[in-house]
Design an enzyme around this catalytic site. Structure first.
Site, PDB file in Angstrom:
ATOM      1  CE  LYS A  22      -1.632   1.479   4.083  1.00 29.83           C
ATOM      2  NZ  LYS A  22      -1.300   2.863   4.474  1.00 29.83           N
ATOM      3  CG  ASN A  23       2.356   2.567   3.500  1.00 31.70           C
ATOM      4  OD1 ASN A  23       1.180   2.843   3.237  1.00 31.70           O
ATOM      5  ND2 ASN A  23       2.765   2.314   4.714  1.00 31.70           N
ATOM      6  CB  CYS A 116      -4.934   9.975  12.190  1.00 32.64           C
ATOM      7  SG  CYS A 116      -3.241   9.420  12.282  1.00 32.64           S
ATOM      8  NE  ARG A 121       0.689  10.271  10.345  1.00 28.73           N
ATOM      9  CZ  ARG A 121       0.060   9.301   9.672  1.00 28.73           C
ATOM     10  NH1 ARG A 121      -1.008   8.774  10.174  1.00 28.73           N
ATOM     11  NH2 ARG A 121       0.488   8.881   8.497  1.00 28.73           N
ATOM     12  CG  ASP A 305       3.599   1.313   9.550  1.00 21.56           C
ATOM     13  OD1 ASP A 305       3.822   1.544   8.354  1.00 21.56           O
ATOM     14  OD2 ASP A 305       3.296   2.200  10.375  1.00 21.56           O
ATOM     15  NE  ARG A 397      -6.874   4.409   5.910  1.00 21.28           N
ATOM     16  CZ  ARG A 397      -5.837   4.862   6.641  1.00 21.28           C
ATOM     17  NH1 ARG A 397      -5.870   4.828   7.940  1.00 21.28           N
ATOM     18  NH2 ARG A 397      -4.774   5.348   6.031  1.00 21.28           N
TER      19      ARG A 397
HETATM   20  C1  EPZ Z   1       4.352   6.849   6.226  1.00 18.32           C
HETATM   21  O1  EPZ Z   1       3.574   7.861   6.837  1.00 18.32           O
HETATM   22  C2  EPZ Z   1       3.447   5.621   6.153  1.00 18.32           C
HETATM   23  N1  EPZ Z   1       2.264   5.934   5.339  1.00 18.32           N
HETATM   24  C3  EPZ Z   1       3.014   5.225   7.560  1.00 18.32           C
HETATM   25  O2  EPZ Z   1       2.244   4.036   7.447  1.00 18.32           O
HETATM   26  C4  EPZ Z   1       4.265   4.911   8.376  1.00 18.32           C
HETATM   27  O3  EPZ Z   1       3.885   4.612   9.716  1.00 18.32           O
HETATM   28  C5  EPZ Z   1       5.190   6.136   8.378  1.00 18.32           C
HETATM   29  O4  EPZ Z   1       5.502   6.517   7.021  1.00 18.32           O
HETATM   30  C6  EPZ Z   1       6.500   5.864   9.104  1.00 18.32           C
HETATM   31  O5  EPZ Z   1       7.137   4.776   8.520  1.00 18.32           O
HETATM   32  C7  EPZ Z   1       2.376   5.912   4.006  1.00 18.32           C
HETATM   33  O6  EPZ Z   1       3.441   5.706   3.448  1.00 18.32           O
HETATM   34  C8  EPZ Z   1       1.112   6.167   3.239  1.00 18.32           C
HETATM   35  P1  EPZ Z   1       6.405  10.200   8.343  1.00 18.32           P
HETATM   36  P2  EPZ Z   1       4.120   9.390   6.884  1.00 18.32           P
HETATM   37  O7  EPZ Z   1       6.281  11.467   7.570  1.00 18.32           O
HETATM   38  O8  EPZ Z   1       4.830   9.700   5.624  1.00 18.32           O
HETATM   39  C9  EPZ Z   1       6.532  13.458  11.795  1.00 18.32           C
HETATM   40  C10 EPZ Z   1       0.419   2.634   7.834  1.00 18.32           C
HETATM   41  O9  EPZ Z   1       0.039   2.083   8.886  1.00 18.32           O
HETATM   42  N2  EPZ Z   1       6.442  14.442  10.707  1.00 18.32           N
HETATM   43  O10 EPZ Z   1       7.624   9.379   8.190  1.00 18.32           O
HETATM   44  O11 EPZ Z   1       2.991  10.255   7.293  1.00 18.32           O
HETATM   45  C11 EPZ Z   1       5.193  12.744  11.998  1.00 18.32           C
HETATM   46  O12 EPZ Z   1       4.357  13.500  12.833  1.00 18.32           O
HETATM   47  C12 EPZ Z   1       0.863   4.072   7.883  1.00 18.32           C
HETATM   48  O13 EPZ Z   1       0.489   2.085   6.714  1.00 18.32           O
HETATM   49  C13 EPZ Z   1       6.614  15.784  11.003  1.00 18.32           C
HETATM   50  O14 EPZ Z   1       6.822  16.157  12.163  1.00 18.32           O
HETATM   51  O15 EPZ Z   1       5.159   9.276   8.072  1.00 18.32           O
HETATM   52  C14 EPZ Z   1       5.607  11.441  12.625  1.00 18.32           C
HETATM   53  O16 EPZ Z   1       5.757  11.628  14.016  1.00 18.32           O
HETATM   54  C15 EPZ Z   1       0.681   4.712   9.251  1.00 18.32           C
HETATM   55  N3  EPZ Z   1       6.508  16.699   9.999  1.00 18.32           N
HETATM   56  C16 EPZ Z   1       6.971  11.160  11.993  1.00 18.32           C
HETATM   57  O17 EPZ Z   1       7.418  12.401  11.438  1.00 18.32           O
HETATM   58  C17 EPZ Z   1       6.262  16.321   8.698  1.00 18.32           C
HETATM   59  O18 EPZ Z   1       6.203  17.200   7.809  1.00 18.32           O
HETATM   60  C18 EPZ Z   1       6.936  10.095  10.904  1.00 18.32           C
HETATM   61  O19 EPZ Z   1       6.131  10.572   9.892  1.00 18.32           O
HETATM   62  C19 EPZ Z   1       6.086  14.944   8.417  1.00 18.32           C
HETATM   63  C20 EPZ Z   1       6.190  14.021   9.432  1.00 18.32           C
END
Ligand code: EPZ
Length: 426
Positions: A22-23, A116, A121, A305, A397
């Protein structure tokens, strides 16, 4: 209202094939906007989030279709660069569309995707990265407008190796003037898959999978055909389920190299794992061993995850385990539900102290987010008695018909539909 009803206590046995990731599919579908023509993407999982992304592409004016695990997107008819707020609220990952739309149209309007169940996020790293490439950002309320007459390559340093921010900046930079480097980039396999897809379309990107990605801007991208990598999180979920039910399963179409940290932790818990190319056998004969300390952090470390799923196995282990979540500040909503099933878990800040119990017991529980829901399915399969899981749309999802997957391995799960009270009154 759909629910899953699980009769637990049956060891999983048999063979399953792993679906596409998915990701990886979500950012690649977004990136299809960069090509002028029809892109064909294979091994796309049949998931709610995938169909929401296809709906968003259609709302922007693209032609998008899905059949037989393949998606086709023709973005030559795209006319809008504003993502409908209602669709953004359905799926946070629509934020991935900022980069491609900015690169293609020089402007994009999105809405704060909001937090969420697993945390705030934020998207500040996305916005700062796009600004570094020359975009101007105007925020009014939750509406965000980005404009850039021409994106210019830049050196971007991420404060945190954000997966989404890395992907958004990559997609914005592919047709920018000059060279872009992303330092402290996320290293997840899904980012490598996005690089493969973009380079097939004519991009010039190197370094995905390392912490430094370099993108040389090109003039134009062309359509291509691409096959999505297998889903490492679905793979890990099935591995944990086999161990928690003391079963023995074979998984096909696996990339073991995407699961090194997961294999290491499961072996420390006493799970038997045999690997032969893209086939993996997982066996959880005896009671699992406690694992002294597991810390989730960005790839290649133990993935956030799989934190909830792993917590189920540790709840059945012999001894005290400590799980520390460092990626999302709110990713513990499953603890309350697992305790309702007999688990002994105490929170200490962002660490969970898990004292293993001999068994879990079926209960009525609620899925609070995607991976917490998957963990409750594993707990229901392992527990003695019946478990009923509510709010299962979260699970749909990220897992194709999770009940069919586990029932094909000997599980006993039924999806029931209960009409809401007011409809019965009619
Ligand atoms: C991706 O989310 C995945 N989703 C998530 O999978 C996964 O848990 C996550 O990466 C971490 O591996 C998809 O790829 C669609 P991040 P993403 O930006 O990109 C902070 C699932 O279960 N952050 O790496 O949203 C954020 O708050 C989902 O399949 C900022 O502070 O994750 C978090 O604490 C859940 N500012 C951390 O970084 C930003 O601009 C990790 O977020 C962006 C993120």
């Amino acid at each position: 209202m759909e629910k899953l009803v699980i009769e637990g206590g049956r060891p999983l046995q048999g063979t399953a094939r792993i679906e596409g990731a998915k990701n990886a599919a979500l950012p690649i579908l977004a990136a299809s906007l960069l090509a002028d023509g029809k892109v064909n993407i294979e091994n796309v999982p049949d998931l709610l989030d995938i169909h929401v992304m296809l709906d968003i592409l259609r709302a922007l004016g693209a032609r998008a279709s899905y059949s037989g695990m393949s998606a086709a997107v023709d973005a030559s008819t795209v006319r809008s660069s504003e993502i409908p707020e209602a669709l953004m609220n359905k799926m946070r990952s629509s934020i991935f569309l900022m980069g491609p739309l900015l690169a293609r149209f020089g402007e994009v309007t999105v809405y704060q995707p909001g937090g969420c169940a697993i945390g705030e996020r934020k998207i500040d790293l996305h916005l700062r990265g796009l600004q570094a490439l020359g975009a101007t950002i105007t925020e009014s309320g939750n509406r965000i407008e980005c404009r850039a007459a021409k994106l210019k390559g830049a050196d971007v340093l991420l404060d945190f190796p954000s997966v989404g921010a890395t992907e958004n900046i990559m997609m914005a930079a592919v047709t920018a003037e000059g060279i872009t480097t992303i330092s402290n980039a996320a290293r997840e396999p899904e980012i490598w898959d996005l690089q493969q897809f973009l380079n097939k379309m004519g991009s010039k990107i190197i370094g995905a999978g390392t912490d430094t990605i370099t993108i040389e801007g090109v003039k134009k991208l062309s359509p291509c055909v691409h096959k999505i990598i297998p889903d490492r999180i679905v793979t890990g979920t099935l591995m944990v389920a086999a161990a928690a039910t003391k079963g023995n399963i074979t998984l096909e179409g696996v990339v073991p190299g995407h699961l090194t940290s997961v294999i290491h932790v499961l072996r420390r818990a006493g799970v038997q794992i045999a690997i032969d190319d893209d086939i993996m056998n997982v066996s959880g004969a005896g009671r699992p061993r406690a694992v002294e300390r597991i810390v989730t952090s960005p790839y290649p470390s133990f993935p956030t995850d799989l934190q909830a799923q792993m917590m189920v196995l540790l709840s059945l282990a012999d001894g005290l385990s400590v799980m520390k979540e460092t990626v999302f500040e709110g990713r513990y909503k499953h603890v309350h539900e697992l305790c309702a099933m007999g688990a002994d878990i105490r929170m200490d800040g962002n660490s969970a102290l898990i004292r293993g119990v001999p068994r879990l017991y079926g209960a009525s529980v609620e899925a609070t987010d995607l991976r917490a829901g998957a963990a409750l399915v594993i707990a229901g399969l392992a527990a003695k008695g019946r478990t009923v899981i509510d709010q299962i749309h979260h699970i749909d999802r990220g897992y194709e018909s999770i009940e069919n997957t586990f029932n094909s391995l000997g599980g006993q799960i039924e999806r029931t539909v209960t009409l809401s009270q007011d409809r019965i009154a009619l």
